[in-house]
Every structure is written in C-alpha cells, then in structure tokens.
Design an enzyme around this catalytic site. Structure first.
Site, PDB file in Angstrom:
ATOM      1  CB  SER A  78      -0.868  -0.125   1.309  1.00 33.62           C
ATOM      2  OG  SER A  78      -1.465   1.171   1.501  1.00 33.62           O
ATOM      3  CE1 TYR A 114      -3.525  -2.324   5.542  1.00 28.75           C
ATOM      4  CE2 TYR A 114      -3.444   0.026   4.977  1.00 28.75           C
ATOM      5  CZ  TYR A 114      -3.519  -1.231   4.693  1.00 28.75           C
ATOM      6  OH  TYR A 114      -3.711  -1.783   3.376  1.00 28.75           O
TER       7      TYR A 114
END
Ligand SMILES: NC(=O)c1ccc[n+]([C@@H]2O[C@H](COP(=O)([O-])OP(=O)(O)OC[C@H]3O[C@@H](n4cnc5c(N)ncnc54)[C@H](OP(=O)(O)O)[C@@H]3O)[C@@H](O)[C@H]2O)c1
Length: 248
Positions: A142, A155
């Site tokens: 990501s 995250y």
C-alpha cells in the site's frame, strides 16, 4: 508481454475486492487460479464464474493466519497442476484506529494477517518455486507502506514490514533462484476493506475519501497482470498507483 496461458497462480484473499478481480483478470489472460480466503460461499461462486467462462479455478478455505491451511492451499495447487508460477499475497485487513483508543486485539490481527500470513504463504511456495527455478511472488502492499497517516500507525507498520520483506526476498531469490518479487502499492481502492473499521474516530476520518474518485479493484488488477506478464529477465519491483485526486 508473455502470455499467461498455463501459468498457475495462487491468490490469497480472493473472496472480494482486489483478489477477486485479479482472479478474473488472470484467468482471462489464460492462467489457472487457486483461490483462498475464509468465506467458502464466495470462493465457490467465483470459481464457478471462472469455469463457466471457460477458465480453470480451484478453491480452498484458507485463513492465512493458520499455517496448515496455507500449506494445504499451496499443496492443492502443486498436486492438481504440478507447479506454482505465481503467488499473489493479497489477503489483508486495515483496521484503522487511533493509538489512544488502544484497539490492541486489532493490532494483533493486522500483524497476524498482513505480515505472518504473507510469510506463511512464502514459506509454502518457496520449495516449489526453487525447484522450478522460476516463480513470481506479488505482495499487495500500500502507499501506507511508504508513509504514515493518523489512525494508520499499525496498518502502515504492517505494510512497511511487508515492503522490507519484499525487498529481502528479491535480493535473496531473484538472481540465485530465478524467483521474481513484486510490490504493488495502491492508494485508496473502492473495496470492502474500509467497512471493517470499528474505531469511530478513524471511520469518521476515512469519510474524506467519499469526496474523491478513488481507484477500482480493476485498476490494481491491471497492474498485477502487467507485472506477472513480463518476460523472465524483467522483474517489476514496485508499482505505485494513487488516485489522481488523492493528496496524501
Ligand atoms: N482498498 C484499499 O484502499 C487498499 C489500498 C492499498 C492496499 N490494499 C490492500 O489490498 C489487499 C486486498 O484488500 P481489498 O481492498 O481488496 O479488501 P477486501 O475486499 O476486504 O479484501 C480482503 C481479502 O482478504 C481476505 N482476508 C482477510 N482476512 C483473511 C485471513 N485471515 N485469511 C485469509 N484471507 C483473509 C478477505 O477474505 P475473507 O474475509 O473471506 O477471508 C478478502 O478476500 C489488502 O492486502 C489491502 O491491505 C487495499
């Protein structure tokens, strides 16, 4: 671009979003797919959709936090098709929360799925790919693996770790074993990922994404197909895709 006809691809987290669309796109390009996730009904429906369209698909329930289930998914691919050409480490969760709210169980879950789940899958396919002297491991990271935003500390931490693991794999496997390693790093994508956030403050902050045109899973799947379609001497190391309207 190399034709994917006959290539065997394992996809974790194939029951929705990026994994589901990638399975469809890989089979359209000629690959055989082996689908894993926890929701059996969705995997069964996806496999049927692929086979009804003339493609080949197998599926198995696979919680990536359970090493035996990951080993079984890889064994299913190897036993039925005799090889594993592509592993797409896509299963992931993004339980955004502010650190002060101490969602410790969710921190644990993200570490288990986003880091340990990937490692289990890598461990499962490495003997097969090393024996073949070929393979491609695609890790779905990501933009959060390169920069940290409020509510995304853990995250991001998992995706930073994933990027480190990806680079380590590339250094160790690419030249010596003919195994290529790719990191796909999307910005915001329209999937169910965000809907699992339980921290009200974090969910409120994420509402800002409603204002912009974010990516579709199809956009990310296209990048994955591009990366795995290159000839053996080309290792697509990283692909970053950010919506044109996304500032951070
Ligand atoms: N959407 C975004 O904005 C975005 C941006 C950058 C990167 N990513 C990354 O893209 C990947 C795919 O996410 P997505 O956006 O497509 O979201 P998604 O639709 O929620 O897909 C996540 C997939 O992971 C699976 N999964 C979750 N926990 C699992 C577990 N323990 N074992 C096996 N599978 C598990 C889910 O299936 P089951 O629930 O059936 O197990 C689902 O198929 C993730 O790694 C995510 O971090 C997404």
């Amino acid at each position: 671009m190399e034709n994917l006809k006959g290539k065997v691809a394992i996809i974790t987290g194939a029951s929705s979003g990026i994994g589901e669309v990638t399975a469809l796109e890989l089979t359209k390009a000629g690959a055989k797919v082996v689908l894993g996730a926890r929701r059996a009904d969705r995997l069964e429906a996806l496999a049927k959709k692929i086979t009804d369209a003339g493609g080949e698909a197998l599926w198995a329930v696979c919680d990536v936090t359970v090493r035996e289930q990951v080993d079984k998914l890889a064994a299913l691919a190897h036993e039925k098709y005799g090889r594993v050409d592509i592993l797409i480490n896509n299963a992931g969760i993004m339980l955004l929360s502010f650190m002060r709210n101490r969602h410790v169980d969710e921190w644990d879950k993200m570490i288990d799925v986003n880091i340990k789940g990937v490692l289990y899958a890598v461990a499962a396919v490495l003997p097969i790919m090393r024996e073949q002297k070929s393979g491609i491991i695609v890790n779905i990271s990501s933009v959060a693996g390169k920069r940290v935003l409020p509510s995304a500390a853990v995250y991001s931490g998992t995706k930073f770790a994933l990027n480190a693991i990806t680079e380590g794999l590339r250094q160790e496997l690419s030249a010596d074993d003919g195994i290529r390693v790719t990191s796909i790093q999307p910005g915001a994508v329209a999937t169910e990922l965000i809907t699992h956030v339980t921290d009200a403050e974090a969910a409120k902050r994420a509402e800002m994404l409603d204002q912009i045109r974010i990516l579709d899973a199809q956009d990310v799947a296209a990048a994955i197909v591009f990366a795995v379609s290159q000839p053996p001497h080309v290792n697509v190391n990283e692909v970053t895709l950010i919506p044109g309207d996304q500032r951070n």
